[in-house]
Structures are given as C-alpha cells and as structure tokens.
Design a protein around this motif. Sequence first.
Motif, PDB file in Angstrom:
ATOM      1  N   ILE A  36     -24.979 -11.197  17.116  1.00  0.00           N
ATOM      2  CA  ILE A  36     -24.235 -10.317  18.328  1.00  0.00           C
ATOM      3  C   ILE A  36     -25.399 -11.012  19.408  1.00  0.00           C
ATOM      4  O   ILE A  36     -23.967 -11.248  20.212  1.00  0.00           O
ATOM      5  CB  ILE A  36     -24.579  -8.650  18.356  1.00  0.00           C
ATOM      6  N   ALA A  37     -26.310 -11.291  19.112  1.00  0.00           N
ATOM      7  CA  ALA A  37     -26.794 -11.935  20.811  1.00  0.00           C
ATOM      8  C   ALA A  37     -26.861 -13.408  20.943  1.00  0.00           C
ATOM      9  O   ALA A  37     -26.449 -13.158  21.857  1.00  0.00           O
ATOM     10  CB  ALA A  37     -27.979 -11.607  21.037  1.00  0.00           C
ATOM     11  N   GLU A  38     -27.217 -13.826  20.017  1.00  0.00           N
ATOM     12  CA  GLU A  38     -26.852 -16.165  19.972  1.00  0.00           C
ATOM     13  C   GLU A  38     -25.388 -16.507  20.482  1.00  0.00           C
ATOM     14  O   GLU A  38     -25.094 -17.037  21.362  1.00  0.00           O
ATOM     15  CB  GLU A  38     -27.563 -16.001  18.488  1.00  0.00           C
ATOM     16  N   PRO A  39     -24.244 -15.749  20.136  1.00  0.00           N
ATOM     17  CA  PRO A  39     -23.333 -15.903  20.477  1.00  0.00           C
ATOM     18  C   PRO A  39     -22.888 -15.753  22.328  1.00  0.00           C
ATOM     19  O   PRO A  39     -22.002 -16.379  23.280  1.00  0.00           O
ATOM     20  CB  PRO A  39     -22.483 -14.797  20.319  1.00  0.00           C
ATOM     21  N   LEU A  40     -23.744 -14.509  22.919  1.00  0.00           N
ATOM     22  CA  LEU A  40     -23.624 -14.558  23.936  1.00  0.00           C
ATOM     23  C   LEU A  40     -25.205 -14.958  24.712  1.00  0.00           C
ATOM     24  O   LEU A  40     -24.841 -15.086  26.020  1.00  0.00           O
ATOM     25  CB  LEU A  40     -24.015 -12.684  24.162  1.00  0.00           C
ATOM     26  N   GLY A  41     -25.718 -15.748  24.233  1.00  0.00           N
ATOM     27  CA  GLY A  41     -26.505 -16.503  24.773  1.00  0.00           C
ATOM     28  C   GLY A  41     -28.192 -15.518  25.254  1.00  0.00           C
ATOM     29  O   GLY A  41     -28.965 -16.080  25.926  1.00  0.00           O
ATOM     30  N   ILE A  42     -28.184 -14.919  24.434  1.00  0.00           N
ATOM     31  CA  ILE A  42     -29.544 -13.777  24.216  1.00  0.00           C
ATOM     32  C   ILE A  42     -30.064 -13.931  23.508  1.00  0.00           C
ATOM     33  O   ILE A  42     -30.234 -14.032  21.883  1.00  0.00           O
ATOM     34  CB  ILE A  42     -28.609 -12.208  24.636  1.00  0.00           C
ATOM     35  N   ARG A  43     -31.424 -13.981  23.496  1.00  0.00           N
ATOM     36  CA  ARG A  43     -32.582 -13.617  22.392  1.00  0.00           C
ATOM     37  C   ARG A  43     -33.418 -12.776  22.720  1.00  0.00           C
ATOM     38  O   ARG A  43     -33.017 -11.802  23.964  1.00  0.00           O
ATOM     39  CB  ARG A  43     -32.980 -14.517  22.730  1.00  0.00           C
ATOM     40  N   PHE A  44     -34.321 -12.079  22.136  1.00  0.00           N
ATOM     41  CA  PHE A  44     -35.105 -11.443  22.386  1.00  0.00           C
ATOM     42  C   PHE A  44     -37.144 -11.070  23.132  1.00  0.00           C
ATOM     43  O   PHE A  44     -37.376 -12.257  21.780  1.00  0.00           O
ATOM     44  CB  PHE A  44     -34.910 -10.207  22.109  1.00  0.00           C
ATOM     45  N   LEU A  45     -37.733 -11.029  23.492  1.00  0.00           N
ATOM     46  CA  LEU A  45     -38.951 -11.179  23.937  1.00  0.00           C
ATOM     47  C   LEU A  45     -40.150  -9.971  23.213  1.00  0.00           C
ATOM     48  O   LEU A  45     -39.588  -8.837  23.802  1.00  0.00           O
ATOM     49  CB  LEU A  45     -39.837 -10.743  25.251  1.00  0.00           C
ATOM     50  N   GLY A  46     -40.972 -10.885  22.208  1.00  0.00           N
ATOM     51  CA  GLY A  46     -41.851  -9.597  22.049  1.00  0.00           C
ATOM     52  C   GLY A  46     -42.950  -9.367  22.355  1.00  0.00           C
ATOM     53  O   GLY A  46     -44.325 -10.015  21.969  1.00  0.00           O
ATOM     54  N   LEU A  47     -43.261  -8.441  23.319  1.00  0.00           N
ATOM     55  CA  LEU A  47     -43.976  -8.626  24.253  1.00  0.00           C
ATOM     56  C   LEU A  47     -44.369  -6.846  24.559  1.00  0.00           C
ATOM     57  O   LEU A  47     -42.867  -6.587  24.542  1.00  0.00           O
ATOM     58  CB  LEU A  47     -45.106  -9.623  25.742  1.00  0.00           C
ATOM     59  N   GLU A  83     -42.661 -20.145  31.344  1.00  0.00           N
ATOM     60  CA  GLU A  83     -41.885 -20.458  30.014  1.00  0.00           C
ATOM     61  C   GLU A  83     -41.803 -20.404  28.643  1.00  0.00           C
ATOM     62  O   GLU A  83     -40.761 -20.303  28.261  1.00  0.00           O
ATOM     63  CB  GLU A  83     -40.825 -21.831  30.977  1.00  0.00           C
ATOM     64  N   PRO A  84     -42.999 -21.396  28.011  1.00  0.00           N
ATOM     65  CA  PRO A  84     -43.092 -21.276  26.710  1.00  0.00           C
ATOM     66  C   PRO A  84     -43.300 -20.150  25.908  1.00  0.00           C
ATOM     67  O   PRO A  84     -42.575 -20.103  24.775  1.00  0.00           O
ATOM     68  CB  PRO A  84     -43.880 -21.830  26.631  1.00  0.00           C
ATOM     69  N   VAL A  85     -43.848 -18.757  26.995  1.00  0.00           N
ATOM     70  CA  VAL A  85     -43.822 -17.534  26.184  1.00  0.00           C
ATOM     71  C   VAL A  85     -42.541 -17.503  25.774  1.00  0.00           C
ATOM     72  O   VAL A  85     -42.088 -16.750  24.321  1.00  0.00           O
ATOM     73  CB  VAL A  85     -44.064 -16.985  26.800  1.00  0.00           C
ATOM     74  N   PHE A  86     -41.249 -17.526  25.949  1.00  0.00           N
ATOM     75  CA  PHE A  86     -40.184 -17.391  26.150  1.00  0.00           C
ATOM     76  C   PHE A  86     -39.428 -17.776  24.779  1.00  0.00           C
ATOM     77  O   PHE A  86     -38.397 -17.518  24.033  1.00  0.00           O
ATOM     78  CB  PHE A  86     -39.122 -17.843  27.160  1.00  0.00           C
ATOM     79  N   LEU A  87     -39.842 -19.180  24.032  1.00  0.00           N
ATOM     80  CA  LEU A  87     -39.400 -19.417  22.444  1.00  0.00           C
ATOM     81  C   LEU A  87     -41.071 -19.307  21.425  1.00  0.00           C
ATOM     82  O   LEU A  87     -40.258 -18.803  20.836  1.00  0.00           O
ATOM     83  CB  LEU A  87     -40.202 -21.362  23.255  1.00  0.00           C
ATOM     84  N   GLU A  88     -42.185 -19.156  21.863  1.00  0.00           N
ATOM     85  CA  GLU A  88     -42.690 -18.707  20.562  1.00  0.00           C
ATOM     86  C   GLU A  88     -42.405 -17.045  20.649  1.00  0.00           C
ATOM     87  O   GLU A  88     -43.925 -17.201  19.599  1.00  0.00           O
ATOM     88  CB  GLU A  88     -44.239 -19.039  21.441  1.00  0.00           C
ATOM     89  N   TYR A  89     -42.760 -16.286  21.620  1.00  0.00           N
ATOM     90  CA  TYR A  89     -42.890 -15.131  21.191  1.00  0.00           C
ATOM     91  C   TYR A  89     -41.305 -14.531  21.332  1.00  0.00           C
ATOM     92  O   TYR A  89     -40.921 -13.606  21.186  1.00  0.00           O
ATOM     93  CB  TYR A  89     -43.541 -14.300  22.003  1.00  0.00           C
ATOM     94  N   ALA A  90     -40.521 -15.664  20.876  1.00  0.00           N
ATOM     95  CA  ALA A  90     -38.937 -14.717  20.619  1.00  0.00           C
ATOM     96  C   ALA A  90     -38.583 -14.143  19.283  1.00  0.00           C
ATOM     97  O   ALA A  90     -39.084 -15.142  18.852  1.00  0.00           O
ATOM     98  CB  ALA A  90     -38.109 -15.645  21.283  1.00  0.00           C
ATOM     99  N   TYR A  91     -37.803 -13.039  19.351  1.00  0.00           N
ATOM    100  CA  TYR A  91     -37.344 -12.284  17.770  1.00  0.00           C
ATOM    101  C   TYR A  91     -36.177 -13.452  17.405  1.00  0.00           C
ATOM    102  O   TYR A  91     -35.704 -14.271  18.280  1.00  0.00           O
ATOM    103  CB  TYR A  91     -36.952 -11.397  18.194  1.00  0.00           C
TER     104      TYR A  91
END
Length: 457
Positions: free
Chosen positions: A127-138, A449-457
């Motif tokens: 559901i989130a990817e078409p909205l341009g949304i991802r999630f961060l695991g911190l 900024e790399p945290v949003f790549l490496e720690y995203a679900y």
Amino acid sequence: MARDTTDSRPIEDVGELVGYLAAGNKPRDKWRIGTEHEKFPFYVDGHAPVPYGGERGIRALLEGMQRTLGWDPILDDGRVIGLVEPTGQGAISLEPGGQFELSGAPLETIHQTCREGNAHLAQVREIAEPLGIRFLGLGGSPKWRLAETPKMPKSRYDIMTRYMPKVGTKGLDMMYRTCTIQVNLDFESETDMRRKMQVGLKLQPLATALFANSPFTDGEPNGLQSWRGEIWTDTDNQRSGLLPFCFSENFGFADYVDWALDVPMYFVIRDGRYHDMTHLTFRQFMEGVAHNSIPDGLPTMGDWANHLSTLFPDVRLKRFLEMRGADGGPWRRICALPAFWVGLLYDGAALDAAETLTADWTYEEVRALRAAVPAEGIAAEFRGTSLRDIGREVLTIARDGLKARARKNRDGYDETTFLSTLDEVVARGTTSAEEMLQAYHSRWGGSIEPVFLEYAY
C-alpha cells in the motif's frame, strides 16, 4: 498503544480492580505471545515525515490497508485512526507522531510471530510504495525536529500533549519521536506474575542495551546509544520507570493496584468523547471527586482498563505482562525481542536460572544500571563486570529455555534461531547504535540520509 475500551460496568470496590488483574491468570497451555512493533513512516523523496491528511498521508495509508485486509476501522471523531481484525486478533494503530504500530495477535510460537510480522510488512509495503512512503526501523526519530513532526488526530494524544510538559522534560519526545518493539506475555498465578515481573524489571536495562538503536537526533549524533532509553528517565516519573515496591518478596496484584490508584489519570470516555481527567488520581475518581464534572461520572471497568494502559513502567502489568525496554529496530529485531523474553520466562528451568542470577540485585543497583545504559550500552558495568558478559550468560539461559520449548518450524528449526541477532551484538561487543555511528563517521560521510536506505523496511 492499545485500543481504548468503553466497558461500562460500574466499579463497586477496590477488590474488583485487583480481581481484574487476577483474571489474567492462565494455565500454561493457554500462554501466548503478543508482539507489538512501531516504525516511522517517511517519504522516499526527501525523507520528510508523513502527515495524517492528504492524498499520500497516513489516512490514505490506513484506508488502503483497510481495503486490502478487510479489517474494521477504529474511528476517533469520525476519523480513521487504526484498524482492528474483526475477531480482535490484532490491530494497527497510530502513535502520536504517525508511528505505525502493529499490535500482533496472541500466538503460540515465535515462528508464527515472525511470519505475522513479515506478512504485515509486506502488506504495508504494497500500500505504501505507490504513495511514495517507506518505514524506518529505529528507536528514535533521527532527523525531524519536534516542531516538524506531524500530529495524529487522536483525542487521547491531545490530552497527553497538554499534560506531558507539566510532569517531565521529555514526554513530548517520547510521544512523537520514539518507536519500540514490545512483547506481551502471560502468567499462571500471582506468584508466577511476581517472578516474571521481577526478572523482567531487573533485566530490562540489558534489553535496552542489546536493542540500543537510537543514536541520532535532529540529524546528528546525540551522544547516546539509546536516546529512547534516556527519554524514559524524565517523561513522567510518577507513572514510568522502575517500580521499587515490585522488588518486594511479597509483591502482588493488590500492590500494583494500590500504586496505580494514586497515579493521575489521563481521560475517561463518555459517549465517544474523551474528557480530560489529568487533575485527578484514579483513587480520587473512585472517591467521587469527579462525579459532577463529567456525564455519568461513576467509575467503570473501562475507565480502569484505560487507566492501566496509560501507565508506563518498564514492565507493565495488565492481564498480561508487557516488556517495554527495547528500541525499535530492523525486522530481525521484531522476532528477537519475543525470543529473548519467551526463552527466559516461559520455561520453568530458564525462569529459575534467570531468577537465581538476579535474585540479590537491588532496586538501587538496577536503577543505576538503567541510568547508565542509554549512553554506555552493553559496555555499562554492573558489580565489576560488563553488561556484555551478563548478556552472554542471559542469552545462554534464553537459548536453553527456547530449546526446552522445542517449538519447531516446518524445516525442523526451533526458536533459538531468532536470538542470532543478539548473539552478534554480544560477540562483536558493539550495539546496532554503535555500528550506525561508525558508518556515520566513515562511509556515510557525516550524513544522516543513508539511514533512510539502510534501516528502512
């Protein structure tokens, strides 16, 4: 955070409140594992936080999840603020800053818990990817300042937002800028509850250290490994932290009730409306102070259940025990947290061993350890040894407990496999937070900024 209840049965006396907790007693064959995990939604383009409204906001995400899952909406003043599985087996809810939470179903094995978590993350991504949304695991919001963090339209959060600055310096950060992984576990008797509560409180600082995963605030290192852990040292100390009376050899349900009665309330719900009750303790409410200030002002069992859900000790007692010390983290941690506590508390020999290990740990010692862990992580010292060494011993106990449970998946693996990410922390001698900091100062080039790549679900 749990869905608020509206059970309208009137409370006759304090004994009913004790009985409410005692009704949580379950035979061992009925013990279950309920895992909750929170994550920060963000826009892939620009790494900005996601507001509630708009075509690509949290509401749109929830509505998409509702269509996909067929779950029932949870409404607050006509706005969807969560979803619940039609038979009550699981829910999706929003934390104050838009943190997206799955409150998992009560399951029999950690294999099931892990499958549930993976299925949820796959559904959310769909559901989130078409909205341009991802999630961060911190465990803590790494970039956004409090002023730029969205606010979700939940009535209880409006009350809490007004109240928090009156009782601590970090309550708003707790609400809007932290995420956790939590496991809910059963007990069979008051004695069993006491043993699990005491072991849980004493080892909660170790869990905070092993799961330390919040080293950044406002876009830069904050000097801590678990900023979330530090936040809980001054959120609202009347209702949070360690509970000294729980260390007593005679601690029981009535003691917890006695403490809870003297903690200020947040709200009561009448006819779907939330009424601010922060000026009263539950005991004062029981004594009739508020009877003329709200409609139908007599205390109800729903009021009591909601009040218990607004208490924040490191281990929270309801009709089950909630282990609350861990930072949110990558998907492997979602399975590791229940494995850690189930291994320690659901096997008799393991609980005996954990209890023996911690038997003479005092409230003062555990409190000092709890204060040291946010900055020092597993390097914190306890009685002349490092928390890393204690962690190695505790993980051995947890592994033995999981082996004894012998709950295997289709491939023949038992639940010990889920401890591997914690084994790595102890073997390396560095926490996830320290690994992130090393990356920040080296290959990330001092950028968050790399945290949003490496720690995203």
